[in-house]
Design an enzyme around this catalytic site. Sequence first.
Site: not given
Length: 420
Positions: A343, A399, A282
Amino acid sequence: MLRTVTWGSVAAGSASAVWADTLALKASKASATGVRRILRLGAWLTSDTIKERANENGYHSIFCCTKIVRSKKPMPTDSPFFPNVGAGLASRRRLLAGLAGVAALAACADTPPLESAAAAAAPRFDPDRRVGPSIWDGDSRHYHFERTTVAAVAGGRRYRLWMAWPRGATPPGGHPLACLLDGNAVADTLGNAQLDALSARGDAPAILAIGPDSDLRFDVAMRAYDYTPSVRADGPTWDDEERGRPGGGADHFFDFIVAQAVPALAAHAPLDPRRRVLWGHSYGGLFALHALLRRPQFFSRYAAADPSLWWQDGFILREAERPAPLPAGRETTLLLMQGASAEGESPATPPPAGVSAARAERLRRQRAAVPPQAGRDLVDRLDRAGVRAQYLAFPGTPHGPMLAASLPAALALAARPPTA
């Protein structure tokens, strides 16, 4: 040329079962029937059993992720992540012999696979979640453990260093180094079985996990400053100006890593300067990319997991247009990993606790401003610029779970033999 490996789930099972992960990649003699035979074996076999079946059917078997998966492309013969791999039997044997120990990380992990619930709905991020008991609280057959607290010379910010180094003999060039950001969360994630698997490889990395000096898994404000680059010379950089949260401290934090954190580990274990890996997830992935683009001399290998490419309207992508020169006479490697964020439509993720709906919408718009293919495009750009760049996809992985999912690949990257 863009080097890509795509992982897709094909099996699930009981979380309490013994599980193994494999990436089955088609070789010259493999057939579609052989693929189905391997995949029908299911995800709950030992690594040796899957390896035997894979060899019978002409497949490379690499244990390194969170589920049994199949690539959409043949194995690249010049991959920096899976080096010196060809379609011949001898090459397959070399690959299996070289990666069996590190690759068994996932198969021997102390936690169940991530795929069952993670792909359906990502959990709400809890900024107050604390670190539980970790391997640093006990003993290991293969690793020494030590924790210490260090204050940065510049600014006095305090960090907890989670250090682990192999008990075995030191390799001639020193131990590989895996420098891992969000160290408290990493310490809360790694298990003894994973370290045992690293040691079975015979060239296990020394581990330096750097976190805040607190019992929190994440210190949101601290990492927002430490992991983000400065974006302007005429004033402060804000991570979130509305909430008064500053950013822009990445270069100061990098100085701390190089001048204080790594030497603290090197006092216990000689480190191989050719195999220094910097991993981050991240904002930590954003930091790893910034280090590669602006200060590539110290670390030779970089692993960025779901990096925050959207931060400051894609600042890191603009920075990549003018990268710093790479060190001469040494290979520089990047492994960029993305899950559902690449995606186009990520699984629905509730906003973190305390975040207003309006701010959550602003964050959503910022993320939407960066196209889903931006990670692949960045790898392609850096590969053309001389970086040995690889893109690794984790389809459907949200995530948050990408932190744990990406660690085995980063540790495998650290253990990879140095290039000539």
